[in-house]
Motif scaffolding. Structure first.
Motif, short mmCIF file in Angstrom:
data_model
loop_
_atom_site.label_atom_id
_atom_site.label_comp_id
_atom_site.label_asym_id
_atom_site.label_seq_id
_atom_site.Cartn_x
_atom_site.Cartn_y
_atom_site.Cartn_z
N LYS A 10 0.90 -0.81 0.07
CA LYS A 10 0.20 0.21 0.22
C LYS A 10 0.54 1.43 0.01
N GLU A 13 2.40 2.87 -3.72
CA GLU A 13 1.28 2.09 -5.04
C GLU A 13 1.00 3.87 -5.39
N HIS A 14 1.59 5.10 -4.52
CA HIS A 14 2.04 6.58 -5.64
C HIS A 14 3.10 6.03 -6.53
N ARG A 15 2.77 6.58 -7.24
CA ARG A 15 3.54 6.68 -8.93
C ARG A 15 5.12 6.99 -7.72
N LEU A 18 7.05 5.53 -5.86
CA LEU A 18 7.44 3.56 -6.61
C LEU A 18 8.73 5.15 -6.98
#
Lengths: 99, 99
Positions: A10, A13-15, A18
């Motif tokens: 979780k 998840e965010h670009r 990442l």
């Protein structure tokens, strides 16, 4: 069969998160302004994602002074490296399931 | 080289949305309760993600009555199918870059 979606992280998840992890996993360290320039995000946006990764102990923060100016460097931790790898493996499994 | 992160679809970042799309791309249609059971999320959580996908026209909503009870079915659209495929390709490129 285990659901590969369950293995997605979780926190990653965010670009932007990442991308921070991706930068730190292949480089020794980055400071705030270098990350900001690379990711093309606002100060506030980057700070909030860094905070989330720091909270999870995926990255470590090292505050020093360079030429009397504060300089903050970010490094990936061992925990972060493992989490990043696991997340990529889960993404790979998700993609594989679709194709 | 183009940055593969730039091709990631913001709308599809969230695990639940990815999972909804994944379910709809391989099945003709799903109703709300079947999706809810599969994804193990709350009504409110699922509804908000469905709304986001609907707003983007990635899924279409078909409201009917079954045995006089309201029944809402969700289908993936052509636009959604293309976006999902493109997002998976971008994820694949991101993973490839790391390994």
């Amino acid at each position: 069969m285990k659901n590969p979606f369950d293995n997605l992280d979780k926190v990653l998840e965010h670009r932007v998160r990442l991308q921070i992890m991706s930068a730190l996993v292949t480089n020794d360290a980055f400071d705030f302004s270098a990350l900001k320039e690379m990711l093309n995000v606002t100060d506030g946006n980057l700070a909030s994602h860094i905070k989330a990764l720091e909270k999870e102990k995926y990255i470590s923060v090292n505050k020093t002074f360079v030429d009397r100016k504060p300089n903050t460097k970010y490094k990936i931790t061992e925990k972060g490296r493992n989490a990043f790898r696991k997340h990529l493996d889960a993404l790979e499994a998700v993609i594989k399931q679709q194709k």
